[in-house]
Design a protein around this motif. Structure first.
Motif, PDB file in Angstrom:
ATOM      1  N   PHE A  37       3.009   1.617 -10.693  1.00 62.27           N
ATOM      2  CA  PHE A  37       2.055   0.617 -10.631  1.00 62.27           C
ATOM      3  C   PHE A  37       0.537   1.324 -10.420  1.00 62.27           C
ATOM      4  N   THR A  38      -0.586   0.736 -10.759  1.00 59.71           N
ATOM      5  CA  THR A  38      -1.682   1.672 -10.898  1.00 59.71           C
ATOM      6  C   THR A  38      -2.561   0.633  -9.492  1.00 59.71           C
ATOM      7  N   PRO A  44      -2.870   3.365  -1.636  1.00 59.20           N
ATOM      8  CA  PRO A  44      -2.105   1.970  -1.910  1.00 59.20           C
ATOM      9  C   PRO A  44      -1.839   1.646  -0.637  1.00 59.20           C
ATOM     10  N   PRO A  45      -1.529   0.147  -0.339  1.00 63.43           N
ATOM     11  CA  PRO A  45      -1.030  -0.284   0.715  1.00 63.43           C
ATOM     12  C   PRO A  45       0.126   0.196   1.568  1.00 63.43           C
ATOM     13  N   LEU A  55       8.842   2.527  -5.886  1.00 65.14           N
ATOM     14  CA  LEU A  55       7.698   2.331  -6.549  1.00 65.14           C
ATOM     15  C   LEU A  55       6.825   3.709  -6.740  1.00 65.14           C
ATOM     16  N   LEU A  56       6.465   4.094  -7.631  1.00 65.91           N
ATOM     17  CA  LEU A  56       5.470   5.226  -8.038  1.00 65.91           C
ATOM     18  C   LEU A  56       3.920   4.664  -7.883  1.00 65.91           C
ATOM     19  N   PRO A  57       3.149   5.096  -7.216  1.00 65.14           N
ATOM     20  CA  PRO A  57       1.764   4.505  -7.160  1.00 65.14           C
ATOM     21  C   PRO A  57       0.998   5.752  -7.970  1.00 65.14           C
ATOM     22  N   PHE A  58      -0.040   4.971  -8.877  1.00 67.45           N
ATOM     23  CA  PHE A  58      -1.077   6.048  -9.494  1.00 67.45           C
ATOM     24  C   PHE A  58      -2.366   5.562  -9.278  1.00 67.45           C
ATOM     25  N   SER A 184       1.865  -7.034   1.233  1.00 71.10           N
ATOM     26  CA  SER A 184       0.523  -6.404   1.749  1.00 71.10           C
ATOM     27  C   SER A 184      -0.652  -7.470   1.709  1.00 71.10           C
ATOM     28  N   PRO A 185      -0.906  -8.002   2.703  1.00 68.16           N
ATOM     29  CA  PRO A 185      -1.651  -9.100   2.580  1.00 68.16           C
ATOM     30  C   PRO A 185      -3.135  -8.925   1.683  1.00 68.16           C
TER      31      PRO A 185
END
Length: 321
Positions: A37-38, A44-45, A55-58, A184-185
């Motif tokens: 996800f971007t 990222p939270p 998950l891989l964050p970008f 994550s609210p």
């Protein structure tokens, strides 16, 4: 051994984005895929990453396209891209039309996808019911788009850009999305939770009786996205789709509040009916952008939850959390 398909959620830390990541995580047993996800806000939270460690964050800036190259290198070219990123507060768009256009028209995303060699990817793009003028009930997909504000105009521009540039896309014109809070609210107030919060304090509040939408339960939007993704992953048939994604009920803000009060047992006299024209919101708002969702039901076999049931599901989740 076939490689796992790659799914990229753009705007993965937003309300819908988190629900989409959760949805794909829950179908891993039947539809295994690699998920990335971007995010634009840094970092990222943590709650999202601890709940879904795979998950891989970008970090990506949609205005400039900075960060997409890293996705090609680390994750690889995606098979399905779900674009949930937008400047979606109409008033903010009105105040900064240039920012609205540069974020809401996904030119950097599409140009990056077009630059990837031999990639056959499906772009699922979230649009809005605010592309319609709002002068009748139950708009169909082929009705003319006559947006009355900058937000709507930026989303029409995005639809045109995607239709011209992409060989495979599904544009989902979504109404107000409501449902339970995310892992994550999110900072923005959620529609049903906001109404519930106001009424629970026992204060009288004003709600518009003359603005109509077809609010859609978040799990139904997710069902549409998953159905499109699974279909593409299994047969990659050419896809050029435009779908209204709303709930089955045309309701005003007043009716939304009355439903919450009824389910919760609040005093209905707390709810005051007012005309939308009595309040200056700093942005023009369409009066009736209810949508006909026949095509959604027929094309994807998704039967959206009634507004009342969606509210009940939303509130029952809130009590638990």
């Amino acid at each position: 051994m076939m490689r796992k398909k790659r799914v990229l959620v753009v705007g993965g830390t937003g309300y819908l984005g988190q629900h989409v990541l959760q949805g794909f995580s829950e179908i891993q047993a039947t539809t295994p895929c690699d998920l990335a996800f971007t995010h634009h806000s840094n970092p990222p939270p943590p709650a999202l990453l601890t709940t879904f460690p795979h998950l891989l964050p970008f970090h990506v800036d949609l205005k400039t396209g900075q960060g997409f190259q890293a996705i090609s290198q680390t994750f690889g070219p995606p098979d399905v891209v779900i674009n949930c990123a937008a400047l979606s507060v109409p008033r903010a768009c009105e105040m900064d039309p240039a920012a609205a256009m540069s974020v809401n028209v996904p030119s950097s995303l599409v140009n990056w996808l077009l630059s990837l060699e031999e990639t056959n990817s499906l772009l699922i793009h979230l649009s809005t019911d605010q592309v319609y003028e709002g002068v009748k009930s139950f708009y169909k997909e082929d009705d003319e788009t006559v947006p009355v504000n900058v937000y709507g105009k930026s989303k029409v521009a995005a639809e045109q850009f995607i239709s011209e540039k992409c060989s495979n896309f599904a544009i989902l014109r979504s109404s107000i999305i409501f449902g339970p809070q995310t892992v994550s609210p999110v900072p923005k107030s959620l529609p049903i939770q906001w109404i519930d919060g106001v009424l629970s304090k026992g204060n009288t509040s004003e709600f518009f009786h003359d603005e109509f939408r077809c609010p859609v339960y978040v799990k139904d939007v997710l069902a549409a996205i998953l159905a499109l993704s699974k279909r593409w992953i299994s047969d990659s048939k050419q896809t050029k789709l435009l779908l209204n994604v709303g709930g089955p009920d045309r309701v005003s803000r007043l009716q939304m509040a009355e439903t919450v009060a009824d389910i919760r047992g609040y005093n209905p006299s707390l709810i005051k009916s007012v005309s939308a024209s009595s309040v200056d919101r700093g942005v023009e708002s369409p009066a009736d952008i209810s949508m006909d969702i026949t095509k959604l039901v027929q094309t994807l076999g998704v039967t959206p939850t009634s507004f009342r049931d969606g509210v009940r599901l939303t509130l029952s989740t809130e009590v638990k959390s």
